[in-house]
Every structure is written in C-alpha cells, then in structure tokens.
Design an enzyme around this catalytic site. Structure first.
Site, PDB file in Angstrom:
ATOM      1  CG  HIS A  14      -9.100  -7.321   8.312  1.00  0.00           C
ATOM      2  ND1 HIS A  14      -8.288  -7.956   9.224  1.00  0.00           N
ATOM      3  CD2 HIS A  14      -8.462  -7.381   7.116  1.00  0.00           C
ATOM      4  CE1 HIS A  14      -7.202  -8.389   8.597  1.00  0.00           C
ATOM      5  NE2 HIS A  14      -7.282  -8.052   7.325  1.00  0.00           N
TER       6      HIS A  14
ATOM      7  CD  GLU B 200      -1.834  -2.368   1.250  1.00  0.00           C
ATOM      8  OE1 GLU B 200      -2.678  -3.213   0.894  1.00  0.00           O
ATOM      9  OE2 GLU B 200      -0.731  -2.657   1.763  1.00  0.00           O
TER      10      GLU B 200
END
Length: 349
Positions: free
Chosen positions: A158, A89
């Site tokens: 998450h 990322e």
C-alpha cells in the site's frame, strides 16, 4: 457621527494613520485551505458546471470518501452523479472508461493507487490507447484520481509511487499536485481535458492547510497541465516531483514544483539548470527507471548538459519494498537530511 465627521474632514493619509494607531490594524490573514478541501472544491465546481461530470468509486457517496475528499457531494448531487461501487477496481474502472467513450466525463477514484493495479488494463489498454487506435475519432475524457505513494504504517502493498508507472505510458497525462492551489487547479484542468488524466494525490498531504490565493478561489481557476512552477529562486536547482519537504536551511536553492509528470516541462528545468549549473531531483518512488532518472537523461541529451558544473544527483525512495516497522519506513523514503546531503554533495561543500 461627530467622530466620523471629524475624520472625513481630515486628509485621507492622516485619517489612515489615525485609524491604524487607534485600532492597531493588521493585514488580513490569508485564507488557509487543506489539500483535501481544495480537491473537493474543484470537483464540486466542475460537477456544477457540467452535468456530464460524475464521480464513482468505493465509498465516495454516503461515506463521503475514504479520506473525506468527496464530503458533501452525494448530498448535493445525488445517486446518479456520485456513485458508490463494489470493491472491484477492474469493474468500475471499465464502466468509467465506457462512460467516457459514450460522451460523459467520469472521475474514477481509487481508494489508493495501489489498487489501480487491479484495473491497469482498463487504464492503459482501454483509456490511454483508444484515441490513437481510433485515428483520433474516439476521445476518452476520464480522470483517474486517488492517493499515491507512501502513507504511514501500511507496508509494501500500500506504499508504492505510481508516477513512473503511468508516466511511462503514451496516451496518458499524469499530474501530481503538492499544495492546495495545485490540487484545485489541476483537478479542474484534468476534468476538462479530453484525454485520460491520472491525478496522483498524496495521502499524507490531504489534511495539510496551505495559503489559498484569491485567484485560486475563483471558479474559473485552472492550472495548465504540462507546466511546472518555480516555488523558490536560488543559485542552484532542485527539482521536486512531490515538493512536500522544502529546504529551510541557508542554501541558495531553486525549487521547482513539477506539477505534471507527463508531459514534462523540460523547458523550465533546462532554463534553471543553465542558470544554476547544478541539479538535484527528489522523488518518493524507487530509483530505477524513476522520474528523476528521466529528468537526468533528458538533461544529458539536451542543451543544458554543458552548463552542469557537477553530476546531477537523485534523491529517491530506497530500492526495497516498503517495510512495516516505522524506523525502517522512515529510512526508506527521502528525509530532509537526505536532501541536504545531496545538495552539499553536488556543491562540494
């Protein structure tokens, strides 16, 4: 032909009535579009409109996206504009920011915004601050988008809501679409904006179909960033940051779909509080320093405070990391019963 001729000779009103009786006419069904397909449509139209727009992220190309939001775009636009990236990322977010500085309009997809923490230096220090630090000489027209907030059964790492995180930072615009109309209109506006825009989508809403009004089907359809929408009028105010749960009980409630977290449309909220004299905020994130807390603070500081007949009430996620067990997970995010309880509390009923 004889039957048709006979109809033509009759007055239009009589013909209309005859046809309705004969064929049992009903109003055409409204077009239903899922949130996933609305985002896809919005990106497709902007990719077609402006060759400077491109999409990059993990599995966005040949796999059509982890949640199939980019379905069909790679086949249509090819490798140069729909780009699969490594699982890094920080790396691909940095590439996207650099491309924006060079004049392109990247759409940077995070498979989930939880992974954006790996790239938060690029989002905040490189994207959000550059226009200010360059004295207005260097815009960074970039979109960071992907699923945000609680999913189902994916536990603490998450399941975070990043609305308050990114909404805290000057230099960013932050939007949070609820239905399909929001999703298309906001993604198109975000892509065209000359500032970095964070688009916080809801994973659980991707597959949900909503009515898609005719104006939303136009390629020119945009929803202005920074403007809320009143979804329902009533005698009491309820602010939805992510209005995925609408009250179906016999309570006179005004429902405001925020649409934009930053800049926040306080004019709409204040006007509604002045009218209804009550306020309940609903969000999926943690309570401390949350979006609801910001709304309550601004109401207290502004002209609407003296119109309140009762203290504002917040409905938020539980102040704990998201548990894995389903029963604990259900009790960690706002439920309909929590919203009803808050409304009754503020109305003292």
């Amino acid at each position: 032909m004889a039957a048709v001729s006979g109809l033509v000779r009759r007055p239009l009103r009589e013909v209309s009535g005859l046809l309705k009786r004969r064929f049992h006419w009903t109003a055409p069904a409204a077009l239903q579009v899922t949130v996933r397909d609305a985002i896809n449509q919005g990106m497709d139209e902007e990719l077609e409109r402006d060759e400077k727009v491109f999409l990059l992220g993990e599995e966005v190309a040949q796999y059509d996206g982890a949640y199939k939001v980019s379905r069909g775009l790679w086949k249509k636009y090819g490798d140069k504009r729909i780009i699969d990236t490594p699982i890094s990322e920080m790396g691909f977010a940095g590439i996207a920011v650099g491309a924006a500085m060079a004049g392109l309009r990247p759409i940077c997809e995070f498979m989930t915004f939880n992974f954006s923490m790996q790239a938060i230096d690029q989002v905040i220090n490189s994207a959000a601050k550059t226009y200010y630090m360059s004295g207005g000489l260097q815009p960074v027209p970039i979109v960071f988008r992907g699923p945000n907030g609680a999913s189902a059964g994916v536990a603490a790492q998450h399941s975070q809501c990043f609305a308050a995180w990114y909404g805290h930072c000057p230099g960013l615009k932050v939007v949070s679409p609820w239905n399909s109309e929001d999703a298309k209109g906001l993604i198109k506006s975000a892509i065209r904006d000359n500032n970095p825009v964070v688009v916080l989508e809801n994973e659980l809403m991707y597959g949900v179909p909503f009515e898609f009004p005719p104006e939303a089907q136009s390629k020119d359809f945009l929803i202005p960033i920074g403007k809320a929408k009143i979804e329902r009028q009533g005698k009491k105010t309820k602010i939805h940051k992510h209005p995925s749960i609408l009250v179906k009980f016999n309570l006179e409630v005004t429902v405001i779909n925020m649409r934009t977290i930053r800049p926040m449309d306080m004019e709409t909220i204040e006007a509604s509080v002045m009218k209804t004299n009550h306020l309940v905020t609903v969000e999926g994130g943690w309570p401390q320093f949350g979006v609801g807390a910001e709304i309550c603070a601004r109401i207290m500081e502004g002209p609407a405070f003296n119109f309140l007949d009762a203290p504002a009430v917040r409905v938020t996620g539980a102040d704990v990391p998201m548990p894995y067990a389903k029963i604990l997970e259900d009790n960690s995010i706002p439920q309909v019963k929590d919203i009803i309880f808050a409304i009754k509390k503020t109305l003292n009923i």
